[in-house]
Design an enzyme around this catalytic site. Sequence first.
Site, PDB file in Angstrom:
ATOM      1  N   HIS A 124       0.810  -1.338  -0.039  1.00 53.71           N
ATOM      2  CA  HIS A 124      -0.272  -0.043   0.071  1.00 53.71           C
ATOM      3  C   HIS A 124       1.084   1.311   0.057  1.00 53.71           C
ATOM      4  O   HIS A 124       2.139   1.314   0.538  1.00 53.71           O
ATOM      5  CB  HIS A 124      -0.882   0.013   1.270  1.00 53.71           C
ATOM      6  CG  HIS A 124      -1.964   0.854   1.325  1.00 53.71           C
ATOM      7  ND1 HIS A 124      -1.655   2.310   1.820  1.00 53.71           N
ATOM      8  CD2 HIS A 124      -3.219   0.733   1.187  1.00 53.71           C
ATOM      9  CE1 HIS A 124      -2.850   2.820   1.940  1.00 53.71           C
ATOM     10  NE2 HIS A 124      -3.704   2.099   1.457  1.00 53.71           N
ATOM     11  N   ASP A 201       2.644  -4.576   8.104  1.00 53.75           N
ATOM     12  CA  ASP A 201       1.417  -3.904   8.002  1.00 53.75           C
ATOM     13  C   ASP A 201       0.493  -4.613   8.344  1.00 53.75           C
ATOM     14  O   ASP A 201       0.145  -5.194   6.972  1.00 53.75           O
ATOM     15  CB  ASP A 201       1.561  -3.186   6.742  1.00 53.75           C
ATOM     16  CG  ASP A 201       0.536  -2.308   6.278  1.00 53.75           C
ATOM     17  OD1 ASP A 201      -0.650  -2.332   6.806  1.00 53.75           O
ATOM     18  OD2 ASP A 201       0.407  -1.756   5.192  1.00 53.75           O
ATOM     19  N   GLN A 204      -4.657  -4.978   7.009  1.00 54.93           N
ATOM     20  CA  GLN A 204      -5.715  -6.030   6.284  1.00 54.93           C
ATOM     21  C   GLN A 204      -5.881  -7.386   6.972  1.00 54.93           C
ATOM     22  O   GLN A 204      -6.806  -7.806   7.359  1.00 54.93           O
ATOM     23  CB  GLN A 204      -5.431  -6.194   4.815  1.00 54.93           C
ATOM     24  CG  GLN A 204      -5.808  -4.980   3.984  1.00 54.93           C
ATOM     25  CD  GLN A 204      -6.860  -4.464   3.727  1.00 54.93           C
ATOM     26  OE1 GLN A 204      -8.144  -5.087   4.238  1.00 54.93           O
ATOM     27  NE2 GLN A 204      -7.348  -2.991   3.504  1.00 54.93           N
ATOM     28  N   LYS A 227     -10.726  -0.733  10.307  1.00 54.14           N
ATOM     29  CA  LYS A 227     -10.881  -1.883   9.452  1.00 54.14           C
ATOM     30  C   LYS A 227     -11.246  -3.120  10.267  1.00 54.14           C
ATOM     31  O   LYS A 227     -11.221  -4.146   9.978  1.00 54.14           O
ATOM     32  CB  LYS A 227      -9.757  -1.955   8.655  1.00 54.14           C
ATOM     33  CG  LYS A 227      -9.291  -0.931   7.628  1.00 54.14           C
ATOM     34  CD  LYS A 227      -8.110  -1.349   6.755  1.00 54.14           C
ATOM     35  CE  LYS A 227      -7.718  -0.255   6.165  1.00 54.14           C
ATOM     36  NZ  LYS A 227      -7.958   0.172   4.892  1.00 54.14           N
ATOM     37  N   CYS A 365      -4.847   2.496  -3.791  1.00 54.72           N
ATOM     38  CA  CYS A 365      -3.543   3.122  -3.021  1.00 54.72           C
ATOM     39  C   CYS A 365      -2.458   1.945  -3.199  1.00 54.72           C
ATOM     40  O   CYS A 365      -1.533   1.797  -2.462  1.00 54.72           O
ATOM     41  CB  CYS A 365      -3.750   3.306  -1.591  1.00 54.72           C
ATOM     42  SG  CYS A 365      -4.992   4.644  -1.172  1.00 54.72           S
TER      43      CYS A 365
HETATM   44  N1  PMP Z   1      -1.887  -0.497   4.669  1.00 53.96           N
HETATM   45  C1  PMP Z   1      -2.897  -1.441   4.052  1.00 53.96           C
HETATM   46  C2  PMP Z   1      -2.543  -2.796   3.543  1.00 53.96           C
HETATM   47  C3  PMP Z   1      -4.126  -0.840   3.922  1.00 53.96           C
HETATM   48  O1  PMP Z   1      -5.199  -1.735   3.190  1.00 53.96           O
HETATM   49  C4  PMP Z   1      -4.489   0.360   4.446  1.00 53.96           C
HETATM   50  C5  PMP Z   1      -5.875   1.046   4.117  1.00 53.96           C
HETATM   51  N2  PMP Z   1      -6.416   0.697   3.002  1.00 53.96           N
HETATM   52  C6  PMP Z   1      -3.456   1.161   5.111  1.00 53.96           C
HETATM   53  C7  PMP Z   1      -2.162   0.538   5.258  1.00 53.96           C
HETATM   54  C8  PMP Z   1      -3.532   2.479   5.611  1.00 53.96           C
HETATM   55  O2  PMP Z   1      -4.536   2.669   6.650  1.00 53.96           O
HETATM   56  P1  PMP Z   1      -5.084   3.773   6.976  1.00 53.96           P
HETATM   57  O3  PMP Z   1      -5.526   4.546   5.894  1.00 53.96           O
HETATM   58  O4  PMP Z   1      -6.166   3.445   8.026  1.00 53.96           O
HETATM   59  O5  PMP Z   1      -3.946   4.534   7.654  1.00 53.96           O
END
Ligand code: PMP
Length: 407
Positions: A124, A201, A204, A227, A365
């Site tokens: 991401h 990270d 998910q 999430k 993203c």
């Molecule tokens: N890493 C991953 C794999 C994600 O899916 C996301 C959110 N789409 C993030 C990081 C970032 O999370 P946040 O926008 O809640 O900070």
Amino acid sequence: MTNFPVEKIRADFPILAELIRNKPLVYLDNAASCQKPQAVIDSIVHLYSHDYANVHRGVHTLSVRSTDKFEGARTKVKDFINAASDKEIIFVRGATEAINLVAQTYGKANLKVGDEILITAMEHHSNIVPWQMLCQQTGAVLKVAPINLQGELIYDEFEKLISDKTKLVSVVHMSNALGTINPVEKIIAASHAKDIPVLLDGAQSIPHMAVDVQALDCDFYVFSGHKLYGPSGIGVLYGKQALLEAMPPYQGGGDMIRKVTFEETEYNVLPYKFEAGTPNIADVVGLGAAIDYLNAIGMDKIAAYEAELLDYATEKARQIKGLRIIGEAEHKGAILSFVLDKIHPHDIGTMLDSLGIAIRAGHHCAMPVMDFFQVPATARASFAMYNTKEEIDVLMKGIESLIEVFG
Ligand code: PMP
């Protein structure tokens, strides 16, 4: 299907009863954000109605109550991921802020010109950009381990990229764009063999599986509350105590200090050293309520149910002519990314919305993942514990009708 109480769970989520464009909502955008059970909503309303004041500083009753709830939620998070101590749980805004925190504290303190940070090609943006910024600041170099056409990390290539210059490995546990679950145990063992710390990270992975940071032996694990059926604007950085102790603070201000004079400041103990200013009290309490809710169901049961949902959806999707699944890793979480011949993902998203179906269309993203698969975007249906086979049938019927009309 397993004996999973999905109807009972659905009844706990008021938003699932909404009609969207006069159709029952089919909410399949859980990888972007999950909906909230009544227990989470109630916990926030209750705090503001009965227990709210600023935390840590006050001697009055409400401040004590508010602090107890806030710190109680920290313990719930600690137990949920099996951290060794409350000191290892830092509240931040989300996974993004947690990674930036590590980059700007651990990274700045430990990386210099020529050092390397190793990530994967399925990250991401929030696990790419903070490291690029750190590289610009320090002269370190970002290395990227490749993936294959199934959307899996090419592990041998990853291992080859671990070098004497590698100072940090930062990988996604489960990809939001592909659903791939990475072999993090192997990644951590190989990195630790060279004394390299590993950040996972977990944005998910956290809602889809039981996570035990001590068993994994990761050095940092980050996730977002929204999430995990909790509120937005709250997230967690887990770090091993020894690493956090050695790291400089992130932001300066109230709460993160023990003593301040104009000449110098003595920093507070963990975890407060990294929590400058009044925290997001109510959403921390809401996150604690989400964890209580999940514990009552059981993460292993949720994982088993979602695996069945994903298998069902994948099987159905494979039967649709003109549909190509993006990301077919052997180890996968409940995410189905796909493209259709002749229909742009954004049009898929818009047309499904007219049927009451919420999916996501875009680059998620993860623009480098789109480049790798040579698609501008994908349509993504992402499942949660409250989704059903019947909803997947509605999705598949919707896709088939789009193909019939526009394909
Ligand atoms: N890493 C991953 C794999 C994600 O899916 C996301 C959110 N789409 C993030 C990081 C970032 O999370 P946040 O926008 O809640 O900070």
